[in-house]
Design a protein around this motif. Structure first.
Motif: not given
Length: 102
Positions: A85-87, A93-97
């Motif tokens: 997810v970071w890449r 942050a769960i809200d932004k994913i």
């Protein structure tokens, strides 16, 4: 000898801290650490009950070993997903994913 109720109170406190971390935090790594705390509380309960109810049986200790294996697999998969997810999103942050948005 420490009474069973002390172990149960410690496990309840660990579980509550883990539950609070799961519900209140919006950071993926903090949520994974909270899940590990909750699993450790379950392990503490199993070992404590096994010690006080049937000291000669290995049922609680065997389930504790299975939970340790589950926790290790959870940590590996969780951290792998966090890196993925970071890449892709540059945030954990769960809200932004949101996987539905490109």
């Amino acid at each position: 000898m420490i009474p069973l109720s002390w172990y149960l109170m410690l496990a309840a406190a660990l579980f509550c801290v883990g539950l609070y971390g799961m519900l209140a935090e919006r950071h993926l790594i903090t949520m994974l650490m909270s899940l590990e705390l909750m699993l450790n509380a379950v392990i503490l309960n199993m070992v404590a009950f096994a010690r006080y109810l049937e000291p000669q049986a290995l049922h609680g200790k065997t389930f504790a070993l299975f939970i340790y294996a589950l926790a290790a697999a959870d940590a590996v998969l969780g951290l792998a997903l966090t890196v993925l997810v970071w890449r892709n999103r540059d945030t954990v942050a769960i809200d932004k994913i949101n996987t539905l948005k490109g």
